[in-house]
Design a protein around this motif. Structure first.
Motif, PDB file in Angstrom:
ATOM      1  N   LEU A   1       0.856  -1.175   0.000  1.00 22.66           N
ATOM      2  CA  LEU A   1       0.000   0.000   0.000  1.00 22.66           C
ATOM      3  C   LEU A   1       0.896   1.230   0.000  1.00 22.66           C
ATOM      4  O   LEU A   1       2.010   1.204   0.532  1.00 22.66           O
ATOM      5  CB  LEU A   1      -0.926   0.013   1.214  1.00 22.66           C
ATOM      6  CG  LEU A   1      -1.932  -1.138   1.274  1.00 22.66           C
ATOM      7  CD1 LEU A   1      -2.711  -1.100   2.581  1.00 22.66           C
ATOM      8  CD2 LEU A   1      -2.881  -1.102   0.091  1.00 22.66           C
ATOM      9  N   PHE A   2       0.403   2.288  -0.598  1.00 30.03           N
ATOM     10  CA  PHE A   2       1.169   3.519  -0.721  1.00 30.03           C
ATOM     11  C   PHE A   2       0.808   4.480   0.392  1.00 30.03           C
ATOM     12  O   PHE A   2      -0.288   4.427   0.940  1.00 30.03           O
ATOM     13  CB  PHE A   2       0.890   4.164  -2.081  1.00 30.03           C
ATOM     14  CG  PHE A   2       1.224   3.256  -3.228  1.00 30.03           C
ATOM     15  CD1 PHE A   2       2.518   3.181  -3.707  1.00 30.03           C
ATOM     16  CD2 PHE A   2       0.249   2.457  -3.803  1.00 30.03           C
ATOM     17  CE1 PHE A   2       2.837   2.321  -4.747  1.00 30.03           C
ATOM     18  CE2 PHE A   2       0.562   1.597  -4.847  1.00 30.03           C
ATOM     19  CZ  PHE A   2       1.857   1.532  -5.321  1.00 30.03           C
TER      20      PHE A   2
ATOM     21  N   ILE B   1      -6.961   2.546  -3.527  1.00 32.72           N
ATOM     22  CA  ILE B   1      -7.890   1.725  -4.317  1.00 32.72           C
ATOM     23  C   ILE B   1      -7.869   2.151  -5.775  1.00 32.72           C
ATOM     24  O   ILE B   1      -7.860   1.318  -6.682  1.00 32.72           O
ATOM     25  CB  ILE B   1      -9.319   1.796  -3.736  1.00 32.72           C
ATOM     26  CG1 ILE B   1      -9.356   1.125  -2.359  1.00 32.72           C
ATOM     27  CG2 ILE B   1     -10.321   1.134  -4.692  1.00 32.72           C
ATOM     28  CD1 ILE B   1     -10.682   1.267  -1.621  1.00 32.72           C
ATOM     29  N   ALA B   2      -7.818   3.453  -6.031  1.00 34.52           N
ATOM     30  CA  ALA B   2      -7.879   3.972  -7.395  1.00 34.52           C
ATOM     31  C   ALA B   2      -6.500   4.100  -8.035  1.00 34.52           C
ATOM     32  O   ALA B   2      -6.366   4.722  -9.083  1.00 34.52           O
ATOM     33  CB  ALA B   2      -8.573   5.336  -7.388  1.00 34.52           C
ATOM     34  N   TYR B   3      -5.490   3.489  -7.459  1.00 37.22           N
ATOM     35  CA  TYR B   3      -4.119   3.656  -7.929  1.00 37.22           C
ATOM     36  C   TYR B   3      -3.961   3.380  -9.425  1.00 37.22           C
ATOM     37  O   TYR B   3      -3.288   4.121 -10.128  1.00 37.22           O
ATOM     38  CB  TYR B   3      -3.165   2.769  -7.129  1.00 37.22           C
ATOM     39  CG  TYR B   3      -1.742   2.907  -7.588  1.00 37.22           C
ATOM     40  CD1 TYR B   3      -0.996   4.029  -7.249  1.00 37.22           C
ATOM     41  CD2 TYR B   3      -1.149   1.935  -8.383  1.00 37.22           C
ATOM     42  CE1 TYR B   3       0.304   4.180  -7.687  1.00 37.22           C
ATOM     43  CE2 TYR B   3       0.155   2.084  -8.829  1.00 37.22           C
ATOM     44  CZ  TYR B   3       0.874   3.197  -8.481  1.00 37.22           C
ATOM     45  OH  TYR B   3       2.162   3.339  -8.922  1.00 37.22           O
TER      46      TYR B   3
ATOM     47  N   GLU C   1       2.712   4.007   4.514  1.00 44.56           N
ATOM     48  CA  GLU C   1       3.340   3.110   3.558  1.00 44.56           C
ATOM     49  C   GLU C   1       3.306   1.674   4.070  1.00 44.56           C
ATOM     50  O   GLU C   1       3.557   1.419   5.237  1.00 44.56           O
ATOM     51  CB  GLU C   1       4.778   3.554   3.304  1.00 44.56           C
ATOM     52  CG  GLU C   1       5.378   2.848   2.114  1.00 44.56           C
ATOM     53  CD  GLU C   1       6.628   3.551   1.620  1.00 44.56           C
ATOM     54  OE1 GLU C   1       7.582   2.829   1.299  1.00 44.56           O
ATOM     55  OE2 GLU C   1       6.638   4.788   1.564  1.00 44.56           O
ATOM     56  N   ARG C   2       2.957   0.777   3.186  1.00 47.50           N
ATOM     57  CA  ARG C   2       2.789  -0.661   3.461  1.00 47.50           C
ATOM     58  C   ARG C   2       1.616  -0.925   4.400  1.00 47.50           C
ATOM     59  O   ARG C   2       1.483  -2.010   4.951  1.00 47.50           O
ATOM     60  CB  ARG C   2       4.071  -1.294   3.978  1.00 47.50           C
ATOM     61  CG  ARG C   2       5.188  -1.158   2.953  1.00 47.50           C
ATOM     62  CD  ARG C   2       6.212  -2.222   2.902  1.00 47.50           C
ATOM     63  NE  ARG C   2       5.835  -3.597   2.989  1.00 47.50           N
ATOM     64  CZ  ARG C   2       5.645  -4.405   1.937  1.00 47.50           C
ATOM     65  NH1 ARG C   2       5.737  -3.934   0.732  1.00 47.50           N
ATOM     66  NH2 ARG C   2       5.357  -5.664   2.131  1.00 47.50           N
ATOM     67  N   GLY C   3       0.752   0.074   4.620  1.00 39.83           N
ATOM     68  CA  GLY C   3      -0.460  -0.142   5.403  1.00 39.83           C
ATOM     69  C   GLY C   3      -0.253  -0.133   6.898  1.00 39.83           C
ATOM     70  O   GLY C   3      -0.994  -0.799   7.625  1.00 39.83           O
ATOM     71  N   VAL C   4       0.734   0.618   7.370  1.00 41.44           N
ATOM     72  CA  VAL C   4       0.990   0.704   8.800  1.00 41.44           C
ATOM     73  C   VAL C   4      -0.305   1.064   9.519  1.00 41.44           C
ATOM     74  O   VAL C   4      -1.019   1.975   9.130  1.00 41.44           O
ATOM     75  CB  VAL C   4       2.081   1.758   9.099  1.00 41.44           C
ATOM     76  CG1 VAL C   4       2.255   1.958  10.587  1.00 41.44           C
ATOM     77  CG2 VAL C   4       3.385   1.357   8.460  1.00 41.44           C
TER      78      VAL C   4
ATOM     79  N   ARG D   1      -7.772  -6.652   1.777  1.00 47.40           N
ATOM     80  CA  ARG D   1      -9.039  -6.190   1.196  1.00 47.40           C
ATOM     81  C   ARG D   1      -8.823  -4.938   0.350  1.00 47.40           C
ATOM     82  O   ARG D   1      -9.428  -4.790  -0.708  1.00 47.40           O
ATOM     83  CB  ARG D   1     -10.069  -5.943   2.285  1.00 47.40           C
ATOM     84  CG  ARG D   1     -10.613  -7.249   2.858  1.00 47.40           C
ATOM     85  CD  ARG D   1     -11.679  -6.988   3.902  1.00 47.40           C
ATOM     86  NE  ARG D   1     -11.981  -8.184   4.631  1.00 47.40           N
ATOM     87  CZ  ARG D   1     -13.030  -8.964   4.382  1.00 47.40           C
ATOM     88  NH1 ARG D   1     -13.862  -8.664   3.428  1.00 47.40           N
ATOM     89  NH2 ARG D   1     -13.237 -10.049   5.094  1.00 47.40           N
ATOM     90  N   LEU D   2      -7.970  -4.026   0.801  1.00 50.38           N
ATOM     91  CA  LEU D   2      -7.676  -2.844  -0.009  1.00 50.38           C
ATOM     92  C   LEU D   2      -6.966  -3.237  -1.304  1.00 50.38           C
ATOM     93  O   LEU D   2      -7.245  -2.678  -2.366  1.00 50.38           O
ATOM     94  CB  LEU D   2      -6.851  -1.830   0.777  1.00 50.38           C
ATOM     95  CG  LEU D   2      -7.567  -1.142   1.941  1.00 50.38           C
ATOM     96  CD1 LEU D   2      -6.626  -0.160   2.646  1.00 50.38           C
ATOM     97  CD2 LEU D   2      -8.835  -0.441   1.485  1.00 50.38           C
TER      98      LEU D   2
END
Length: 150
Positions: A62-63, A71-73, A109-112, A121-122
């Motif tokens: 994840l960013f 989601i819209a990346y 970053e990375r979904g911390v 899920r994201l």
């Protein structure tokens, strides 16, 4: 055949991820061929082939961006309604709406700060949001949290 759903299962080390890499042409087969819509993947324009493929894997990236942005990346101008539909499809909307700023919540970053299941899920929502011709799910349920919802 177009529109077909294919499941590939096997033990660890049996070649599932290798097949995914070959379909995406991260490397090519040395013998035989892999066909997509009856065409050898090596005959596709690489950009066009990869543009039609979305993957969600066990190792989620994840960013440092909003939930919406993550989601819209793949489609930065994706309408909010489609972002929400992708999240609802993977049962992520409820936990997103419970976050401090909903879809505008910044994800580290990375979904911390997110659980493994929330991260996955994201990533699934991101893959679905681009409406790919080929959707690859590689061990995406390993972080749990999926058994209680279908």
């Amino acid at each position: 055949m177009p529109g077909e759903t294919i499941g590939i299962v096997g033990a660890t080390g049996s070649g599932k991820t290798t097949l995914i890499n070959i379909i995406s042409r991260f490397y090519d087969v040395t013998q035989g061929s892999v066909l997509v819509d009856d065409v050898d993947v090596r005959k596709y324009d690489l950009y066009s082939l990869r543009r039609g493929i979305a993957a969600a894997t066990q190792d989620v990236f994840l960013f440092s961006d909003t939930v919406e942005g993550n989601i819209a990346y793949g489609v930065p101008d994706l309408p909010m309604e489609e972002v929400e539909n992708a999240a609802k499809t993977v049962c992520a909307n409820d936990f997103i709406m419970n976050m401090e700023n909903g879809y505008d919540t910044i994800v580290g970053e990375r979904g911390v700060g997110l659980s493994g299941g929330q991260k996955q899920r994201l990533a699934l929502a991101r893959a679905i949001a681009v409406n790919p011709s080929i959707l690859i799910l590689d061990d995406t349920t390993s972080a749990g949290g999926y058994g209680n919802r279908a």
